[in-house]
Design an enzyme around this catalytic site. Structure first.
Site, PDB file in Angstrom:
ATOM      1  N   ASP A  58       1.080  -1.113  -0.054  1.00  0.00           N
ATOM      2  CA  ASP A  58       0.100   0.028  -0.150  1.00  0.00           C
ATOM      3  C   ASP A  58       0.833   1.199  -0.216  1.00  0.00           C
ATOM      4  OD1 ASP A  58      -1.518   2.186   0.585  1.00  0.00           O
ATOM      5  OD2 ASP A  58      -3.035   1.042   2.265  1.00  0.00           O
ATOM      6  N   TYR A 150     -11.502  14.270  -5.919  1.00  0.00           N
ATOM      7  CA  TYR A 150     -10.315  13.542  -6.616  1.00  0.00           C
ATOM      8  C   TYR A 150      -9.639  14.970  -7.407  1.00  0.00           C
ATOM      9  CZ  TYR A 150      -8.322  11.350 -11.038  1.00  0.00           C
ATOM     10  OH  TYR A 150      -7.376  10.541 -11.681  1.00  0.00           O
ATOM     11  N   LYS A 154      -5.598  15.680  -6.799  1.00  0.00           N
ATOM     12  CA  LYS A 154      -4.594  15.756  -8.161  1.00  0.00           C
ATOM     13  C   LYS A 154      -4.082  17.093  -8.261  1.00  0.00           C
ATOM     14  CE  LYS A 154      -4.510  11.562  -9.609  1.00  0.00           C
ATOM     15  NZ  LYS A 154      -3.392  10.876  -9.794  1.00  0.00           N
ATOM     16  N   THR A 185      -9.047   2.933 -18.830  1.00  0.00           N
ATOM     17  CA  THR A 185      -8.420   2.062 -18.096  1.00  0.00           C
ATOM     18  C   THR A 185      -9.596   1.703 -16.888  1.00  0.00           C
ATOM     19  OG1 THR A 185      -7.947   3.355 -16.381  1.00  0.00           O
ATOM     20  CG2 THR A 185      -6.348   3.182 -18.189  1.00  0.00           C
ATOM     21  N   PRO A 186      -9.536   0.667 -16.248  1.00  0.00           N
ATOM     22  CA  PRO A 186     -10.531   0.210 -15.269  1.00  0.00           C
ATOM     23  C   PRO A 186     -10.791   1.387 -14.189  1.00  0.00           C
ATOM     24  CG  PRO A 186      -9.069  -1.559 -15.447  1.00  0.00           C
ATOM     25  CD  PRO A 186      -8.344  -0.416 -16.305  1.00  0.00           C
TER      26      PRO A 186
HETATM   27  N1  LIG Z   1      -7.834   6.557 -16.423  1.00  0.00           N
HETATM   28  C1  LIG Z   1      -7.738   7.837 -16.527  1.00  0.00           C
HETATM   29  O1  LIG Z   1      -8.820   8.155 -17.242  1.00  0.00           O
HETATM   30  C2  LIG Z   1      -6.983   8.736 -16.129  1.00  0.00           C
HETATM   31  C3  LIG Z   1      -6.941  10.027 -16.494  1.00  0.00           C
HETATM   32  C4  LIG Z   1      -5.978  10.973 -15.983  1.00  0.00           C
HETATM   33  C5  LIG Z   1      -4.847  10.656 -15.134  1.00  0.00           C
HETATM   34  N2  LIG Z   1      -4.906   9.351 -14.538  1.00  0.00           N
HETATM   35  C6  LIG Z   1      -4.093   8.935 -13.486  1.00  0.00           C
HETATM   36  O2  LIG Z   1      -3.235   8.080 -14.043  1.00  0.00           O
HETATM   37  C7  LIG Z   1      -2.800   7.044 -13.304  1.00  0.00           C
HETATM   38  C8  LIG Z   1      -2.994   5.713 -13.619  1.00  0.00           C
HETATM   39  O3  LIG Z   1      -4.366   5.368 -13.496  1.00  0.00           O
HETATM   40  P1  LIG Z   1      -5.146   4.170 -14.444  1.00  0.00           P
HETATM   41  O4  LIG Z   1      -6.238   4.798 -15.217  1.00  0.00           O
HETATM   42  O5  LIG Z   1      -3.965   3.361 -14.842  1.00  0.00           O
HETATM   43  O6  LIG Z   1      -5.781   3.563 -13.052  1.00  0.00           O
HETATM   44  P2  LIG Z   1      -6.111   1.686 -12.750  1.00  0.00           P
HETATM   45  O7  LIG Z   1      -7.308   1.936 -11.944  1.00  0.00           O
HETATM   46  O8  LIG Z   1      -6.180   1.176 -13.798  1.00  0.00           O
HETATM   47  O9  LIG Z   1      -4.751   1.416 -11.676  1.00  0.00           O
HETATM   48  C9  LIG Z   1      -4.449   2.091 -10.425  1.00  0.00           C
HETATM   49  C10 LIG Z   1      -3.789   1.056  -9.683  1.00  0.00           C
HETATM   50  O10 LIG Z   1      -3.501   1.710  -8.425  1.00  0.00           O
HETATM   51  C11 LIG Z   1      -3.736   0.765  -7.432  1.00  0.00           C
HETATM   52  N3  LIG Z   1      -3.907   1.139  -6.212  1.00  0.00           N
HETATM   53  C12 LIG Z   1      -4.985   1.829  -5.678  1.00  0.00           C
HETATM   54  N4  LIG Z   1      -4.777   2.070  -4.266  1.00  0.00           N
HETATM   55  C13 LIG Z   1      -3.239   1.937  -4.178  1.00  0.00           C
HETATM   56  C14 LIG Z   1      -2.640   2.037  -2.899  1.00  0.00           C
HETATM   57  N5  LIG Z   1      -3.255   2.641  -1.989  1.00  0.00           N
HETATM   58  N6  LIG Z   1      -1.565   1.488  -2.808  1.00  0.00           N
HETATM   59  C15 LIG Z   1      -0.892   0.828  -4.000  1.00  0.00           C
HETATM   60  N7  LIG Z   1      -1.771   0.649  -4.943  1.00  0.00           N
HETATM   61  C16 LIG Z   1      -2.782   1.146  -5.258  1.00  0.00           C
HETATM   62  C17 LIG Z   1      -4.982   0.092  -7.693  1.00  0.00           C
HETATM   63  O11 LIG Z   1      -5.364  -1.330  -7.074  1.00  0.00           O
HETATM   64  C18 LIG Z   1      -4.920  -0.279  -9.401  1.00  0.00           C
HETATM   65  O12 LIG Z   1      -4.232  -1.543  -9.674  1.00  0.00           O
HETATM   66  C19 LIG Z   1      -3.617   7.204 -11.921  1.00  0.00           C
HETATM   67  O13 LIG Z   1      -2.812   8.333 -11.038  1.00  0.00           O
HETATM   68  C20 LIG Z   1      -4.663   8.177 -12.415  1.00  0.00           C
HETATM   69  O14 LIG Z   1      -5.317   9.056 -11.389  1.00  0.00           O
HETATM   70  C21 LIG Z   1      -6.019   8.403 -14.989  1.00  0.00           C
END
Ligand SMILES: NC(=O)c1ccc[n+]([C@@H]2O[C@H](COP(=O)([O-])OP(=O)(O)OC[C@H]3O[C@@H](n4cnc5c(N)ncnc54)[C@H](O)[C@@H]3O)[C@@H](O)[C@H]2O)c1
Length: 258
Positions: A58, A150, A154, A185-186
């Protein structure tokens, strides 16, 4: 990207962009530590790939992050690259969102970054080299209705990363602040399963591919550019928010209908 013999660490490596980044780095020849709370996701990312090393950690637990970093570096050498991708994204109207959830957003998205940066950046600074990618979001720059928790987390990521960069700008370490719009993504499911703003509904089907975002990060790291906005449209959004915030808010209210 040639990454032979290098070592990297990716948080959020059990899903989405973290997973893809880890697999790309490993394919380019690096050993990669992936940190996540999602053990099954970690196993899936690492399946059949002996260059990817999963750690169930974590990222809000500084001691656990530090232990994983030390163990990985002892086996595979000092970190050349760190991508902090782990995050959560439940949405909701601020006065309706459980305060513990709003605080959890800050704790993981911002507090996790603090732990990861403190556990990895000092070594890079000492060595005078390394690359640190901090995954923020357009949401850290443009606040919007129903996304406040959120947005706040951010915005904190953006501010922390910017100061981290400036405090170490002569260190030889490269920093990049990644601010993409929606990516397929998920993570998006967390928004959909909580409160899905009309603004997000409007852009459904137009989400970026994770590959597009990672290619932009690679490009901007190569140019030593700090801001990675990924698309021209995102840059325009940033410009509008900066110089015409009322116009942006009026549009948000119009789209949401309140
Ligand atoms: N997907 C989008 O639309 C989007 C847009 C802009 C920015 N982002 C940012 O990009 C990054 C990657 O996002 P993604 O879309 O691949 O997300 P995702 O949900 O696919 O993956 C995020 C991962 O973080 C892990 N996680 C959550 N809490 C945790 C913790 N306390 N310790 C360790 N792991 C933890 C989750 O289990 C998950 O596997 C994030 O920072 C997200 O905010 C995403």
């Amino acid at each position: 990207m040639a990454f032979q013999g290098k070592s990297a660490l990716v948080t959020g490596g059990g899903s989405g962009m973290g997973r893809l980044a880890a697999q790309q780095f490993a394919a380019a020849g690096a050993h990669v530590a992936i940190l996540d709370v999602n053990e099954a996701g970690l196993q899936e990312t690492a399946a059949g790939n002996d260059k990817i090393h999963p750690y169930v950690v974590d990222i809000t637990d500084f001691d656990a992050v530090s232990r994983a970093v030390n163990e990985f570096e002892a086996a595979h050498g000092p970190l050349d690259r760190v991508y902090n991708c782990a995050a959560i994204m439940p949405f909701g109207r601020l006065l309706e969102q459980d305060p513990s959830l709003t605080n959890k957003l800050m704790s993981i998205n911002y507090g996790g970054l603090v732990c990861v940066a403190r556990a990895t950046v000092p070594g890079m600074v000492e060595r005078g080299s390394g690359e640190f990618a901090s995954f923020a979001s357009m949401s850290g720059i443009i606040p919007s209705l129903l996304m406040g928790g959120y947005n706040a987390s951010k915005a904190a990521v953006v501010a922390y990363t910017e100061v981290l960069w400036h405090e170490n700008r002569d260190s030889g370490v490269k920093f990049v602040c990644v601010c993409p719009p929606a990516v397929a993504t998920p993570l998006l499911n967390q928004g959909k399963e909580s409160t899905w703003p009309k603004l997000m509904q409007q852009s459904e089907g137009e989400e970026l591919a994770p590959e597009t975002v990672l290619a932009a990060v690679e490009r901007d790291l190569g140019k030593s550019k700090f801001w990675c906005m990924v698309t021209g449209q995102a840059k325009l959004g940033w410009f509008m928010r900066r110089f015409f915030p009322n116009l942006v808010w009026n549009n948000i209210h119009k789209v949401e209908g309140w």
